[in-house]
Design an enzyme around this catalytic site. Structure first.
Site, PDB file in Angstrom:
ATOM      1  N   GLU A 153       0.849  -1.203   0.000  1.00 53.90           N
ATOM      2  CA  GLU A 153       0.000   0.000   0.000  1.00 53.90           C
ATOM      3  C   GLU A 153       0.878   1.244   0.000  1.00 53.90           C
ATOM      4  OE1 GLU A 153      -4.000  -0.343   1.964  1.00 53.90           O
ATOM      5  OE2 GLU A 153      -2.793  -1.374   3.438  1.00 53.90           O
ATOM      6  N   CYS A 193     -11.142   2.878   5.541  1.00 58.94           N
ATOM      7  CA  CYS A 193     -10.442   4.076   6.007  1.00 58.94           C
ATOM      8  C   CYS A 193     -10.734   5.285   5.117  1.00 58.94           C
ATOM      9  CB  CYS A 193      -8.940   3.831   6.062  1.00 58.94           C
ATOM     10  SG  CYS A 193      -8.261   3.074   4.576  1.00 58.94           S
TER      11      CYS A 193
HETATM   12 ZN   LIG Z   1      -7.850   4.684   2.981  1.00 59.05          ZN
END
Ligand SMILES: [Zn+2]
Length: 649
Positions: A313, A412
């Site tokens: 990520e 998120c």
């Molecule tokens: Zn996020």
């Protein structure tokens, strides 16, 4: 006020900025009417609200994961977004909903101040046992941000009191003293939140704690090794294999480039900038500039997205910019905007706000559907059927296409884009004494206090669609102040006049500064020329060789199949093609689109061999008119291909 305070530059609080029309008024209305309720619905549906009543066991999915350990951060970001919204648009019903949630949060606090919905119920023995992976400190950071924002917006300090108690518990548990553990967050966020808490309460211990977390990070003996040993594990067992993943591979002052998980990185760097500003530590300022230059000059996409890889990520290496598989998480672009905003206040130069604007208008806004209730996690620069930029995370391709969804297992991004939109007023102006910086251009009215005198500045503009921006001064008494207008890096030609008289203001670190004795009714006209720009990529970016991108003003554009047909990779925009921007009032409530002559290059014979000698290759060239739309609006119509980088030959 001390001399130092007078020179200090601070954002003008969002409560002083009224946004009642124009681009951001529309986005904020969608946020209030659809995004905030939609996210609350999901928090409820997934058990996140009930979890505050310590009822996790009833709602827990069978398969536990780290995601379940950071549910609390989703509550925090939702409450923070609500706080910003209430600050400018009071809503008793929404406030009552938030108050009830805050009561539940307060009820979940342990006697010693600890606050978390996962560990006390499901795994009490493991509290603070894995800072590297388990996000308790990250949750604390988001809840502290919410608490500060909610107190500022409503005057209700219940959540703030709860979070101060939690922060005291954290302060008593972690630190350099012999009786404390030398831990720090695996997922940074708490650092910047503690600086907010310091600014809100005036208590220096929160700044000290933020500084401690920054200074301790990455030192040997490594805390993540120590806690791993306590769990019967060792460094080699770490699933990410390297502490670069969480920016803890070396003490921070030794870092020379942006590393690892991009959201963690940008939150951390924002925290470093905050601490540098508050402490005046020049070495931290130099470190911030070094990391900023590396990230924005070697590792940032044209749309302000960062972190190309789904595997971590995050970051890979310089000039690595895959387009179809670009991860470019929405949260990472938002975190970059947060960092950029802090960098400006640390080192006042428009170059930071230029990047902030790029990240906000492109790869942050693309994280939200035009309707306001669907979300992107990854923000690729090209989309093809079957290509999933989320990599290992399946289930998000709709009929072969990567599309926004109404929620993620790891959600998120949705509350993050919501809180950014709700707080856009905070990013619009900054002030240092009698100098006012205009940072973002949009329709708004700002109430300012200059040397004890109040003043209203009204900004009228259809930016980012139109070039013209007008400021009108409203003041009961004439007064002297400086209006510093950002001349964006994308603008090569601008005009500035006051009351019809053309001004030649010298640029000061990217700002045209008008220093005058202003009277009621004075008008400033700023025109930022917005021709369609053909943007060339750096020659070292291998994935975009021979291609261009289209940009107009702060907006990056893209082609979509719904406008241009399939096989967008076969489309060429010749170097001499004249291009035109026109306002389409029918599309998405009115947006500027770019059109021009393009070529579609198709094989003359579809059944030809896949590879053959150059002299035997034949193509058909068809002229057609291409149409490009703002990148942030892609995937709001019929599913299909998308492409931001376009062949130029
Ligand atoms: Zn996020």
């Amino acid at each position: 006020m001390t001399n130092k305070d007078e020179k200090r530059i601070s954002p003008v609080p969002l409560s002083q900025v009224s946004i009642d029309a124009g681009f951001w008024a529309e986005r904020q209305a969608a946020n209030r009417q659809r995004t905030i309720p939609a996210i609350y619905g999901k928090l409820e549906e997934t058990g996140r609200i009930k979890a505050w009543s310590m009822a996790r066991t009833h709602d827990m999915p069978k398969e536990r994961s780290v995601v379940h350990m950071f549910w609390d951060s989703d509550t925090g970001k939702w409450l923070e977004s609500v706080a910003y919204s209430l600050a400018t648009h009071p809503d008793p019903e929404l406030q009552a909903q938030a108050d009830a949630l805050i009561d539940a949060v307060a009820g979940a606090q342990q006697d010693d101040g600890y606050l978390n919905t996962y560990f006390p119920v499901l795994d009490p023995e493991s509290k603070w046992a894995n800072l590297r992976d388990w996000h308790e400190l990250y949750n604390a950071g988001h809840l502290i941000e919410a608490a500060v924002a909610y107190h500022q917006a409503t005057g209700n300090r219940k959540l703030l009191d709860v979070l101060v108690r939690f922060a005291e518990h954290i302060d008593a548990t972690f630190g350099a003293d012999d009786n404390k553990r030398r831990g720090y967050p695996g997922h940074p966020e708490l650092e910047l939140a503690l600086v907010r808490l310091y600014r809100e309460t005036g208590q220096g211990k929160w700044l000290d704690l933020a500084s401690y977390f920054i200074e301790e990070r990455g030192h040997e003996p490594h805390y993540f090794d120590i806690e791993a040993a306590n769990r019967g594990e060792n460094r080699e067992d770490f699933w990410a294999q390297t502490y670069r993943y969480c920016q803890a591979h070396a003490p921070l002052r030794e870092h020379t480039e942006a590393n690892g998980h991009s959201v963690r990185a940008c939150y951390l760097y924002a925290g470093i900038a905050d601490v540098a500003l508050e402490t005046g530590d020049d070495d931290l300022l130099r470190l911030s500039r070094l990391l900023w230059d590396d990230l924005t000059q070697k590792q940032m996409y044209i749309h302000g997205g960062v972190g190309p890889s789904h595997s971590n990520e995050g970051f890979t290496f310089a000039y690595d910019m895959p387009d179809e598989t670009a991860y470019a998480e929405t949260c990472a672009a938002i975190a970059l905007a947060f960092w950029a905003h802090r960098m400006f206040h640390l080192d006042p130069d428009s170059r930071y706000i230029d990047i902030m604007e790029r990240a906000i208008y492109n790869s942050s806004l693309s994280g939200l559907s035009f309707s306001g209730d669907q979300f992107f996690y990854a923000n690729p620069l090209a989309a093809y059927p079957g290509v999933n930029p989320m990599g290992r995370w399946s289930g998000i391709i709709d009929q072969g296409h990567y599309r926004r969804v109404d929620w993620y297992f790891c959600p998120c991004c949705p509350p993050n884009i919501s809180r950014l939109i709700a707080s856009i007023g905070e990013y619009s102006y900054s002030q240092a004494g009698s100098r006012v910086y205009a940072q973002l251009y949009h329709d708004n009215k700002v109430a300012l206090n200059i040397d004890g005198q109040t003043l209203t500045l009204t900004q009228n503009t259809s930016y980012p669609w139109d070039e013209a921006i007008q400021f009108t001064v409203e003041t009961s008494e004439p007064l002297s102040f400086e209006l510093a207008l950002r001349i964006p890096d994308w603008c090569y030609d601008y005009d500035l006049s006051v009351n019809g008289e053309r001004m030649d203001a010298a640029l000061d670190r990217g700002y045209a500064v008008l220093s005058r004795h202003w009277a009621h009714g004075d008008k400033v006209e700023l025109t930022l020329a917005m021709p369609v720009e053909r943007v060339m990529p750096h020659a070292n970016i291998r994935q975009t060789a021979g291609q261009i991108a289209l940009q107009r003003g702060p907006l990056v554009y893209c082609l979509e199949e719904v406008d241009n047909g399939p096989r967008l990779a076969n489309i060429v925009i010749p170097p001499d093609a004249p291009m035109e921007a026109t306002f389409d009032s029918e599309l998405f409530g009115g947006v500027s689109v770019i059109t021009g002559p393009g070529l579609r290059i198709e094989p003359a014979d579809e059944s030809a061999a896949l590879y053959r000698h150059h002299s035997q290759t034949r193509y058909n060239e068809t002229e057609f008119t291409f149409k490009a739309i703002p990148y942030y609006l892609w995937a709001n119509r019929n599913p299909g291909e998308m492409r931001a980088w376009i062949r130029s030959s």
